[in-house]
Every structure is written in C-alpha cells, then in structure tokens.
Motif scaffolding. Structure first.
Motif, PDB file in Angstrom:
ATOM      1  N   ARG A 164       0.729  -1.141  -0.049  1.00  0.00           N
ATOM      2  CA  ARG A 164       0.012   0.009  -0.244  1.00  0.00           C
ATOM      3  C   ARG A 164       0.817   1.099  -0.126  1.00  0.00           C
ATOM      4  O   ARG A 164       0.602   2.299  -0.555  1.00  0.00           O
ATOM      5  CB  ARG A 164      -0.932  -0.011   1.195  1.00  0.00           C
ATOM      6  N   SER A 165       1.940   1.065   0.693  1.00  0.00           N
ATOM      7  CA  SER A 165       2.771   2.424   0.826  1.00  0.00           C
ATOM      8  C   SER A 165       4.151   1.881   0.841  1.00  0.00           C
ATOM      9  O   SER A 165       4.582   0.659   1.333  1.00  0.00           O
ATOM     10  CB  SER A 165       2.495   3.375   1.974  1.00  0.00           C
ATOM     11  N   PRO A 166       5.291   2.572   0.653  1.00  0.00           N
ATOM     12  CA  PRO A 166       6.789   2.037   0.578  1.00  0.00           C
ATOM     13  C   PRO A 166       7.306   1.868   2.199  1.00  0.00           C
ATOM     14  O   PRO A 166       6.553   2.351   2.982  1.00  0.00           O
ATOM     15  CB  PRO A 166       7.538   3.306   0.117  1.00  0.00           C
ATOM     16  N   THR A 167       8.297   1.021   2.293  1.00  0.00           N
ATOM     17  CA  THR A 167       8.908   0.810   3.518  1.00  0.00           C
ATOM     18  C   THR A 167      10.438   1.214   3.414  1.00  0.00           C
ATOM     19  O   THR A 167      11.016   1.140   2.477  1.00  0.00           O
ATOM     20  CB  THR A 167       8.656  -0.685   3.857  1.00  0.00           C
ATOM     21  N   TYR A 168      11.117   1.620   4.601  1.00  0.00           N
ATOM     22  CA  TYR A 168      12.545   1.964   4.616  1.00  0.00           C
ATOM     23  C   TYR A 168      13.283   0.570   4.554  1.00  0.00           C
ATOM     24  O   TYR A 168      12.779  -0.212   5.429  1.00  0.00           O
ATOM     25  CB  TYR A 168      12.698   2.835   5.662  1.00  0.00           C
ATOM     26  N   LEU A 169      14.306   0.584   3.743  1.00  0.00           N
ATOM     27  CA  LEU A 169      15.026  -0.567   3.641  1.00  0.00           C
ATOM     28  C   LEU A 169      16.610  -0.484   3.943  1.00  0.00           C
ATOM     29  O   LEU A 169      16.817   0.494   3.301  1.00  0.00           O
ATOM     30  CB  LEU A 169      15.050  -1.612   2.333  1.00  0.00           C
ATOM     31  N   LEU A 170      16.947  -1.102   5.034  1.00  0.00           N
ATOM     32  CA  LEU A 170      18.496  -0.731   5.371  1.00  0.00           C
ATOM     33  C   LEU A 170      19.226  -1.856   5.039  1.00  0.00           C
ATOM     34  O   LEU A 170      19.042  -3.179   5.274  1.00  0.00           O
ATOM     35  CB  LEU A 170      18.425  -0.651   6.966  1.00  0.00           C
ATOM     36  N   SER A 171      20.195  -1.678   4.103  1.00  0.00           N
ATOM     37  CA  SER A 171      21.113  -2.707   3.522  1.00  0.00           C
ATOM     38  C   SER A 171      22.206  -3.187   4.657  1.00  0.00           C
ATOM     39  O   SER A 171      23.069  -2.253   5.174  1.00  0.00           O
ATOM     40  CB  SER A 171      21.704  -2.461   2.273  1.00  0.00           C
ATOM     41  N   GLY A 172      22.450  -4.436   4.941  1.00  0.00           N
ATOM     42  CA  GLY A 172      23.581  -4.694   5.878  1.00  0.00           C
ATOM     43  C   GLY A 172      24.116  -5.996   5.193  1.00  0.00           C
ATOM     44  O   GLY A 172      23.833  -6.530   4.173  1.00  0.00           O
ATOM     45  N   GLN A 173      25.246  -6.657   5.633  1.00  0.00           N
ATOM     46  CA  GLN A 173      25.992  -7.639   5.263  1.00  0.00           C
ATOM     47  C   GLN A 173      25.713  -9.056   6.070  1.00  0.00           C
ATOM     48  O   GLN A 173      25.610  -8.768   7.284  1.00  0.00           O
ATOM     49  CB  GLN A 173      27.679  -7.296   5.189  1.00  0.00           C
ATOM     50  N   ARG A 174      25.582  -9.877   5.510  1.00  0.00           N
ATOM     51  CA  ARG A 174      25.500 -10.941   6.187  1.00  0.00           C
ATOM     52  C   ARG A 174      26.675 -11.576   6.932  1.00  0.00           C
ATOM     53  O   ARG A 174      26.786 -12.046   8.245  1.00  0.00           O
ATOM     54  CB  ARG A 174      25.148 -12.429   5.104  1.00  0.00           C
ATOM     55  N   ILE A 175      27.721 -11.321   6.178  1.00  0.00           N
ATOM     56  CA  ILE A 175      29.091 -11.481   6.822  1.00  0.00           C
ATOM     57  C   ILE A 175      29.834 -10.298   6.791  1.00  0.00           C
ATOM     58  O   ILE A 175      30.068  -9.684   5.978  1.00  0.00           O
ATOM     59  CB  ILE A 175      30.041 -12.580   6.376  1.00  0.00           C
ATOM     60  N   ASN A 176      30.192  -9.494   8.021  1.00  0.00           N
ATOM     61  CA  ASN A 176      30.701  -8.388   8.236  1.00  0.00           C
ATOM     62  C   ASN A 176      32.337  -8.379   8.424  1.00  0.00           C
ATOM     63  O   ASN A 176      32.571  -9.039   9.496  1.00  0.00           O
ATOM     64  CB  ASN A 176      30.119  -7.704   9.284  1.00  0.00           C
ATOM     65  N   PRO A 177      33.137  -8.010   7.708  1.00  0.00           N
ATOM     66  CA  PRO A 177      34.431  -8.218   7.796  1.00  0.00           C
ATOM     67  C   PRO A 177      35.182  -7.459   8.946  1.00  0.00           C
ATOM     68  O   PRO A 177      35.746  -8.061   9.542  1.00  0.00           O
ATOM     69  CB  PRO A 177      35.050  -7.723   6.438  1.00  0.00           C
ATOM     70  N   VAL A 178      34.344  -6.449   9.495  1.00  0.00           N
ATOM     71  CA  VAL A 178      35.038  -5.680  10.704  1.00  0.00           C
ATOM     72  C   VAL A 178      34.680  -6.296  11.810  1.00  0.00           C
ATOM     73  O   VAL A 178      35.485  -6.625  12.722  1.00  0.00           O
ATOM     74  CB  VAL A 178      34.405  -4.390  10.641  1.00  0.00           C
ATOM     75  N   VAL A 179      33.364  -6.941  11.665  1.00  0.00           N
ATOM     76  CA  VAL A 179      33.168  -7.802  12.794  1.00  0.00           C
ATOM     77  C   VAL A 179      34.049  -9.064  13.102  1.00  0.00           C
ATOM     78  O   VAL A 179      34.371  -9.330  14.333  1.00  0.00           O
ATOM     79  CB  VAL A 179      31.457  -8.144  12.892  1.00  0.00           C
ATOM     80  N   ASN A 180      34.309  -9.544  12.089  1.00  0.00           N
ATOM     81  CA  ASN A 180      35.172 -10.846  12.072  1.00  0.00           C
ATOM     82  C   ASN A 180      36.547 -10.425  12.351  1.00  0.00           C
ATOM     83  O   ASN A 180      37.199 -11.346  12.979  1.00  0.00           O
ATOM     84  CB  ASN A 180      35.148 -11.551  10.977  1.00  0.00           C
ATOM     85  N   LEU A 181      36.798  -9.303  12.002  1.00  0.00           N
ATOM     86  CA  LEU A 181      38.167  -8.822  12.414  1.00  0.00           C
ATOM     87  C   LEU A 181      38.409  -8.647  13.861  1.00  0.00           C
ATOM     88  O   LEU A 181      39.408  -9.068  14.482  1.00  0.00           O
ATOM     89  CB  LEU A 181      38.784  -7.612  11.280  1.00  0.00           C
ATOM     90  N   LEU A 182      37.539  -8.054  14.308  1.00  0.00           N
ATOM     91  CA  LEU A 182      37.403  -7.823  15.859  1.00  0.00           C
ATOM     92  C   LEU A 182      37.207  -9.029  16.678  1.00  0.00           C
ATOM     93  O   LEU A 182      37.785  -9.014  17.761  1.00  0.00           O
ATOM     94  CB  LEU A 182      36.119  -6.786  16.081  1.00  0.00           C
ATOM     95  N   ARG A 183      36.676 -10.204  16.117  1.00  0.00           N
ATOM     96  CA  ARG A 183      36.515 -11.396  16.772  1.00  0.00           C
ATOM     97  C   ARG A 183      38.123 -12.086  16.853  1.00  0.00           C
ATOM     98  O   ARG A 183      38.223 -12.721  17.844  1.00  0.00           O
ATOM     99  CB  ARG A 183      35.498 -12.178  16.094  1.00  0.00           C
TER     100      ARG A 183
END
Length: 508
Positions: free
Chosen positions: A212-231
């Motif tokens: 009926r009306s648009p929705t906001y879509l936020l794009s993210g990553q399934r595997i985030n290299p920054v997160v895995n680097l921090l791990r």
C-alpha cells in the motif's frame, strides 16, 4: 479435561516459553540462584519459540546475531546476520550445554495462572495433549513474546474465497508448499515480506510484492569483515565482546541519526536503493515512505539482495491497494491485475499480552492493559510475575538479558530476606500515561490497547533505549516502589525457605 498434580510439580520459578527469553531467564536464574528449582513449560515440541514457529523461505534475524545471541554463549559461526534454522540450532545447543534442556516440559500449553495470597504461590493449569496438568510455583516468568502465535493478522480481501491457488500466511507456512516455477504474489511490505522475497525469487518463475505504501530498507552484510576482524582480537572473550559492542554502537548510531536527522537518513537510504536498482527505476514511487525513518521499524536487506532480485527481473514491487481477489489473482484499485499461482498474505501479526494466558489474583482476573509496567518487566500490583518484552528498535536479547538479570537479582533479594512475595506499587501518586510502544506500526495501531500502560517517568516509564536501561540497571535500587512481604510472619529473615516449605507450614 481432568486435572492431576503429580508429585514434583512444584518449582520455585516457572518459566513459560523455551525461546530466547525463556532460555536466557533460566540461565541467569540458575547462575545467580543455584539453590532454586525451575521448570520451563513449552507449548511446542522443540526449543526455539519464534525461531521454531516461523519456517518460511528466507527466515532470518532482522538484526545482527551478536546482539541477538546470549552474552554468556558466544555465536561461533561467521555470519553477522543469521538464518532462522541456525538460530534455533544455536538456542538448542546453548540449552543443552548449560543443562537447561533438562528442565523443559514440551507440548505443554499454559491455560491459566492464579495467585493465592494465603500461600504466596501461583497455581498454573496446563493442557498436555488434551489432559490437564497443574503446576505450582513461587515465581512466574513469561517468556511468551508479544504476539499471538495462533492467529496472525488476516485482513479481509473481497473475493479471496474464489481464488483457485494456494493462500498461505508466513506464520503458518506449509512445509510441503511447492512454488517452484510458479508466479507468487506477496501482499505486504514488512520485515517478513522483505526477507522472504529474495528467497522465493530463487525458485519461483516471478514474485510480485504488493504494498500500500513504501517501507524503508536498510542494507547490511550477512558476513561483516569488520566484525570478524574484531573477533580475532585475543583473548577470544575480548574479541567477541568487541564484536558485540560494535553492533550495539551501530544500532544506537543508526537509530540516533534517524531520529535527530531524518532528512539525512532519507537521503542515505535512497542513495543505497538507487545504487542497486536499474537506471530510471521509480525509486520515489516504491521506496520513499511518507513517514520518517524509525517512525516504523526499518527492514533489513542483505547486501542489496532485495533490490538485486528486482534489477534481475525475478521480482517486482507494485505500490497500489487490493480491490479484490478473483480466481486467478489480485485486482488492484488502479485496475491493474496480478496473476498468481500462490498468494502469500504477509499482512503482519497481532499483539497479545502474556501469551494469551488467563491470569488472576485471588480469583479476580487481571487485565494487563489496566496495569502500569514497572522497570519494563514487572506489572503493577501483580505479585511474583515478570514478563519479558524486547526492544522495537534493537535486537530482542538486549532487553531480554537485562530482564533476566533483574529477575535473578530480585529472586536473590527475596530469598536472602525470607520474602515470599514482591510486587511494584504505584500508590496514590497520579501517573500520566504514554504509549508503551512509540512506533507508527500497523500491528500497534490495531492492538496496542492489549499492552500494559507506560508512565512518563521512571521506574514506570517504558523506553526503548538500551544504553539508558543498562545504566539504570547498574545503579538499580531494588526496593524502589516495591512491596515485599512473607506469607508466614514468623519466618526468619534470610532463612532461604522455599514456598514448598511454606505451603506445608501454612497448611499445618
């Protein structure tokens, strides 16, 4: 339905639900109060809660898995956004590892709970495959979530009874549904539809989303290299905590910018859409909502997968309203029609307080909507009862773990002082009300009246701010606006006597 109460059906704590909330509560309670006996009642046959219920194609978390997973059980897979079945497996492994699974009673639907002030206990009636079974407990924890598992929202579409294809709702997705090579129409544009459509488009001949009306879509990553680097930062516990903190800060930053600078957020979100979509695509028709970001929850897409399905011609978005449904598809208000072999009504959920369980205090039924919420998990003047409800603007577990810790602390305080009941009391001070969920979502407008009330100042203020909640809990005054007492006046402080002992003492 006859009731029977076998020996051993008394627990110091009874937890309803074996999803994220229930398992998290069990861990925190046994961690801080190992002397207490607890039991988990789960209406389904498996661990997982919502992650066992929802089995539609593309089911995944709508937030990062690091803040959705438990702080006490690290997520070890590489994903930053996880699929539903992997989340359910994680929950099952966590419960098994910490011995929580031994406390679960499956296929047990809770029907009612009644508090008895003469014994300071709850009597909980359940249905186990058609047979009644009674449990008694000192403290009741609702890990039931906030929506109706049985009845999703199904608006009436004129003519749907004439439709010749399959009609399915994502909440009750048939495992044997074959949509390969077929035309699929999805009505709705919420998080479920957005996560489902890229998966459907991999096998269907074509997928059309009707909104009926648009929705906001936020794009993210399934595997985030920054997160895995921090791990990888040693030691592993520190690395995992840094990954968790990164995701918390990301949530806080995105929400903060959206609320303080909505025009900037609009431009950024629109720019991402234009990047993925074909040139001259009508972005403002289909992806430019009338409201500001976070007036409704943002929907997460993975590396633009939703946009890519559109760009490749496997999916399309139609912004219009359904006029009626006929034998072969959807007729829109504009006169356009959409032919479909399968019709998916991704039309949302219905809110439900306390899992729809009938709750009474000394025989008088309690309406949760008549009560103020205390510290976001206790209900005004209802003894020994907690209800876990997650955030609307962040992952569920952030608040669920705060709630579990608070309940574990309350139980320890009661046990050390010999208290057998505790409840928040507002008193005679007038308390202005505000919406418990300050979000412009359809499911809130439809059934927000079923939720408990929020006041305007602490400790009665329901807010959706993890940082402030975490600070508050660290400096929490456990006796603030609380009433404590014991059923037996001669019970010495610090005795550690259980309610089962008190029942025997009272009856004698």
């Amino acid at each position: 339905m006859p009731d029977h109460t076998p020996d051993g059906d008394f627990s110091d704590v009874l937890i309803i639900g074996a999803g994220i909330s229930g398992i998290g509560a069990a861990y925190r309670i046994q961690e801080r109060n190992p002397q207490l006996k607890y039991t988990i009642l789960e209406r389904r046959s498996r661990i997982g809660g919502t992650w066992d219920l929802h089995r539609y194609p593309g089911i995944r978390s709508d937030s990062d898995i690091f803040t959705l997973s438990f702080p006490w059980e690290p997520w070890e897979r590489p994903e930053n956004v996880a699929d539903g079945e992997d989340i359910r497996q994680y929950l099952m492994n966590a419960a098994r590892k910490h011995g929580i699974d031994h406390h679960i009673r499956y296929d047990t639907r809770v029907v009612s709970a009644d508090w008895d002030s003469t014994t300071d206990t709850w009597t909980v009636r359940t249905d186990v495959n058609g047979s009644g079974r009674i449990y008694r407990t000192r403290f009741l924890f609702f890990g039931t979530g906030y929506y109706d598992y049985d009845n999703p929202y199904r608006p009436e579409f004129p003519g749907i009874e004439n439709y010749g294809g399959a009609v399915v709702h994502p909440q009750h997705w048939p495992e044997d549904l074959d949509y390969a090579g077929k035309k699929v129409a999805v009505i709705g544009s919420g998080a479920t539809a957005i996560s489902m459509i890229p998966a459907l488009a991999q096998r269907a001949s074509h997928v059309t989303m009707v909104q009926r009306s648009p929705t906001y879509l936020l794009s993210g990553q399934r595997i985030n290299p920054v997160v895995n680097l921090l791990r990888k930062v040693p030691p592993p516990k520190l690395g995992y905590r840094l990954a968790w903190l990164y995701n918390v800060l990301f949530i806080v930053l995105v929400y903060g910018i959206a609320r303080k600078a909505p025009r900037v957020s609009r431009r950024l979100i629109r720019a991402v859409a234009k990047h993925y979509l074909p040139e001259n695509y009508p972005v403002d028709t289909h992806f430019n909502p009338r409201y500001d970001p976070w007036d409704q929850r943002l929907c997460l897409i993975l590396s633009g997968d939703f946009y890519e399905a559109i760009a490749e011609g496997r999916a399309e978005v139609v912004t219009d309203q359904v006029d009626h449904i006929d034998a072969t598809g959807i007729v829109l208000k504009s006169g356009k029609r959409i032919d479909a072999d399968v019709l998916v009504t991704a039309t949302g959920l219905q809110l439900q307080a306390l899992g729809g369980i009938s709750v009474s205090v000394d025989g008088e039924k309690v309406a949760p909507s008549d009560r103020f919420v205390y510290k976001e998990h206790l209900l005004e003047d209802i003894p020994n009862l907690a209800w876990c409800v997650g955030y609307i603007n962040a992952s569920w577990t952030l608040r669920a773990d705060l709630t579990a810790r608070a309940v574990a602390k309350l139980l320890a305080h009661m046990d050390s002082h010999g208290y057998t009941h505790a409840y928040p009391h507002l008193g005679q001070t007038p308390m202005p009300e505000k919406p418990a969920w300050n979000i412009n979502a359809g499911y809130v407008h439809r059934s927000g009246h079923v939720l408990p009330k929020s006041g305007t100042h602490r400790p009665w203020n329901v807010r959706h701010n993890f940082v402030l909640d975490a600070i508050d809990q660290r400096f929490d005054r456990i006796e603030e606006s609380m009433v404590f007492g014991r059923v037996s006046p001669e019970l010495p402080s610090g005795s550690g006597m259980s309610s089962e002992d008190l029942l025997e003492r009272h009856s004698g």
